[in-house]
Design an enzyme around this catalytic site. Structure first.
Site, PDB file in Angstrom:
ATOM      1  N   GLY A  45       0.347  -1.157  -0.211  1.00 49.46           N
ATOM      2  CA  GLY A  45       0.144   0.147  -0.208  1.00 49.46           C
ATOM      3  C   GLY A  45       0.816   1.525   0.107  1.00 49.46           C
ATOM      4  O   GLY A  45       2.054   1.762   0.527  1.00 49.46           O
ATOM      5  N   GLN A  50       2.550  10.192   1.937  1.00 44.44           N
ATOM      6  CA  GLN A  50       4.578   9.676   2.173  1.00 44.44           C
ATOM      7  C   GLN A  50       4.944   9.908   1.084  1.00 44.44           C
ATOM      8  O   GLN A  50       6.397   9.827   1.446  1.00 44.44           O
ATOM      9  CB  GLN A  50       3.783   7.886   1.937  1.00 44.44           C
ATOM     10  CG  GLN A  50       3.756   7.256   2.937  1.00 44.44           C
ATOM     11  CD  GLN A  50       2.866   5.533   3.211  1.00 44.44           C
ATOM     12  OE1 GLN A  50       2.401   5.349   2.622  1.00 44.44           O
ATOM     13  NE2 GLN A  50       3.932   5.312   3.795  1.00 44.44           N
ATOM     14  N   CYS A  94       5.658   0.048   7.990  1.00 42.59           N
ATOM     15  CA  CYS A  94       5.425   1.222   6.924  1.00 42.59           C
ATOM     16  C   CYS A  94       6.467   1.931   6.295  1.00 42.59           C
ATOM     17  O   CYS A  94       7.270   2.052   6.755  1.00 42.59           O
ATOM     18  CB  CYS A  94       4.458   2.155   8.337  1.00 42.59           C
ATOM     19  SG  CYS A  94       4.438   3.785   7.363  1.00 42.59           S
ATOM     20  N   LEU A  95       5.991   1.522   4.670  1.00 49.81           N
ATOM     21  CA  LEU A  95       6.782   1.989   4.385  1.00 49.81           C
ATOM     22  C   LEU A  95       7.492   3.398   4.668  1.00 49.81           C
ATOM     23  O   LEU A  95       8.919   3.914   4.201  1.00 49.81           O
ATOM     24  CB  LEU A  95       6.616   2.567   2.061  1.00 49.81           C
ATOM     25  CG  LEU A  95       6.017   1.476   2.038  1.00 49.81           C
ATOM     26  CD1 LEU A  95       5.537   1.004   1.142  1.00 49.81           C
ATOM     27  CD2 LEU A  95       7.690   0.177   1.773  1.00 49.81           C
ATOM     28  N   HIS A 136      -4.694   0.890   7.226  1.00 49.79           N
ATOM     29  CA  HIS A 136      -3.537   1.817   7.089  1.00 49.79           C
ATOM     30  C   HIS A 136      -3.400   2.860   6.443  1.00 49.79           C
ATOM     31  O   HIS A 136      -2.757   3.703   6.993  1.00 49.79           O
ATOM     32  CB  HIS A 136      -2.572   0.714   7.023  1.00 49.79           C
ATOM     33  CG  HIS A 136      -1.098   1.705   7.554  1.00 49.79           C
ATOM     34  ND1 HIS A 136       0.064   0.720   8.579  1.00 49.79           N
ATOM     35  CD2 HIS A 136      -0.655   2.013   6.859  1.00 49.79           C
ATOM     36  CE1 HIS A 136       0.885   1.280   7.877  1.00 49.79           C
ATOM     37  NE2 HIS A 136       0.928   1.816   7.500  1.00 49.79           N
ATOM     38  N   GLU A 137      -3.746   2.499   4.903  1.00 51.20           N
ATOM     39  CA  GLU A 137      -3.488   4.023   4.470  1.00 51.20           C
ATOM     40  C   GLU A 137      -4.980   5.405   4.577  1.00 51.20           C
ATOM     41  O   GLU A 137      -4.324   6.443   4.000  1.00 51.20           O
ATOM     42  CB  GLU A 137      -3.803   3.256   2.886  1.00 51.20           C
ATOM     43  CG  GLU A 137      -2.662   1.620   2.313  1.00 51.20           C
ATOM     44  CD  GLU A 137      -0.842   2.498   2.818  1.00 51.20           C
ATOM     45  OE1 GLU A 137      -1.170   3.552   2.955  1.00 51.20           O
ATOM     46  OE2 GLU A 137      -0.857   1.235   2.924  1.00 51.20           O
ATOM     47  N   HIS A 140      -3.090   7.390   7.124  1.00 48.93           N
ATOM     48  CA  HIS A 140      -2.022   7.969   6.879  1.00 48.93           C
ATOM     49  C   HIS A 140      -2.932   9.415   6.037  1.00 48.93           C
ATOM     50  O   HIS A 140      -1.955  10.191   6.486  1.00 48.93           O
ATOM     51  CB  HIS A 140      -1.769   7.251   5.347  1.00 48.93           C
ATOM     52  CG  HIS A 140      -0.002   6.283   5.690  1.00 48.93           C
ATOM     53  ND1 HIS A 140       0.979   6.650   6.749  1.00 48.93           N
ATOM     54  CD2 HIS A 140       0.093   5.569   5.638  1.00 48.93           C
ATOM     55  CE1 HIS A 140       1.827   6.235   6.751  1.00 48.93           C
ATOM     56  NE2 HIS A 140       1.400   5.113   6.472  1.00 48.93           N
TER      57      HIS A 140
HETATM   58  O1  K1U Z   1       1.818   2.265   4.346  1.00 46.45           O
HETATM   59  C1  K1U Z   1       2.813   2.235   4.280  1.00 46.45           C
HETATM   60  O2  K1U Z   1       3.483   2.520   4.566  1.00 46.45           O
HETATM   61  C2  K1U Z   1       2.962   0.144   3.476  1.00 46.45           C
HETATM   62  C3  K1U Z   1       3.005  -0.853   4.316  1.00 46.45           C
HETATM   63  C4  K1U Z   1       1.284  -1.432   3.782  1.00 46.45           C
HETATM   64  C5  K1U Z   1       1.093  -2.079   5.802  1.00 46.45           C
HETATM   65  C6  K1U Z   1       1.426  -2.915   5.336  1.00 46.45           C
HETATM   66  C7  K1U Z   1       1.660  -4.073   6.603  1.00 46.45           C
HETATM   67  C8  K1U Z   1      -0.264  -3.734   7.276  1.00 46.45           C
HETATM   68  C9  K1U Z   1      -0.718  -2.400   6.917  1.00 46.45           C
HETATM   69  C10 K1U Z   1      -0.280  -2.260   6.288  1.00 46.45           C
HETATM   70  C11 K1U Z   1       3.956  -1.690   3.806  1.00 46.45           C
HETATM   71  O3  K1U Z   1       3.575  -1.946   2.372  1.00 46.45           O
HETATM   72  S1  K1U Z   1       5.060  -2.379   4.372  1.00 46.45           S
HETATM   73  C12 K1U Z   1       5.320  -3.147   3.871  1.00 46.45           C
HETATM   74  C13 K1U Z   1       4.710  -5.023   3.910  1.00 46.45           C
HETATM   75  O4  K1U Z   1       4.009  -4.649   4.347  1.00 46.45           O
HETATM   76  C14 K1U Z   1       4.968  -6.231   2.889  1.00 46.45           C
HETATM   77  C15 K1U Z   1       6.721  -6.115   2.127  1.00 46.45           C
HETATM   78  C16 K1U Z   1       6.313  -6.715   0.569  1.00 46.45           C
HETATM   79  C17 K1U Z   1       5.755  -8.032   0.745  1.00 46.45           C
HETATM   80  C18 K1U Z   1       4.926  -7.737   2.000  1.00 46.45           C
HETATM   81  C19 K1U Z   1       4.533  -6.517   2.594  1.00 46.45           C
HETATM   82 ZN    ZN Z   2       2.279   2.567   6.139  1.00 44.72          ZN
END
Ligand code: K1U
Ligand code: ZN
Length: 174
Positions: A45, A50, A94-95, A136-137, A140
């Site tokens: 996401g 972000q 979270c990225l 989560h998004e 944000h």
């Molecule tokens: O919003 C963001 O920062 C993105 C975030 C979204 C998220 C992850 C986990 C739970 C709720 C919301 C991410 O994508 S973090 C990276 C991640 O979870 C992932 C990366 C590669 C493969 C699978 C998952």
């Molecule tokens: Zn996030």
């Protein structure tokens, strides 16, 4: 075009984002950039703040199985219109907070309404990881991070790590 992702702490990640008035070509380019940035990260996401854009726009694709077809979703002005009483705990990342994960409890099922890139209203029920990710998004867009659900000690510890990471990255750049 891939865009740089802001790292917490950053004041832009704490702002209430503004509603999108109309779907323009500029918005479509922004959504395409966000999907490219999300897939490249990689993530499931991404929300516009972000990448420093304070508009109510998110993208997500929670298909993890590489054998399955991707399902990119772009949501303009998304809002949760109903949530289940049943709750789900998921270890979130979270990225904007790289390499930090923590369990967050949220409604297990949510109904979300949004506008798509054709300006059409959409509504769908999300469960499991999709429900966690869309909440989560949307958080944000309201200036809320998953660490805001944690206790003060844990949140401060993660924030200190991020301050250090940002200093290291700035030093590497100089
Ligand atoms: O919003 C963001 O920062 C993105 C975030 C979204 C998220 C992850 C986990 C739970 C709720 C919301 C991410 O994508 S973090 C990276 C991640 O979870 C992932 C990366 C590669 C493969 C699978 C998952
Ligand atoms: Zn996030």
């Amino acid at each position: 075009m891939k865009r740089p992702i802001l790292i917490h702490p950053d004041p832009r990640l704490k702002k209430l984002c503004t509603e999108v008035d109309d779907v323009s070509d500029e918005l479509r380019v922004l959504a395409a950039d966000m999907l490219e940035t999300m897939y490249e990260a990689p993530g499931i996401g991404l929300a516009a703040p972000q990448i420093g854009v304070l508009s109510r726009l998110i993208v997500l694709d929670c298909v993890k199985d590489e054998a399955e077809a991707p399902r990119p979703l772009v949501m303009v002005n998304p809002r949760v219109v109903a949530s289940s009483d049943e709750r789900n705990v998921y270890e979130e990342g979270c990225l904007s907070i790289p390499d930090q994960y923590a369990e967050v409890e949220r409604p297990k099922v949510v109904d979300v309404e949004w506008m798509d890139l054709n300006g059409a209203l959409q509504k769908e029920t999300f469960d499991g990881l999709w429900a966690t990710c869309v909440q989560h998004e949307i958080d944000h867009l309201d200036g809320k991070l998953f660490i805001d659900y944690l206790g003060a000690m844990k949140r401060q510890m993660i924030t200190r790590k991020m301050v250090k990471l940002k200093k290291e990255r700035a030093r590497e750049k100089a």
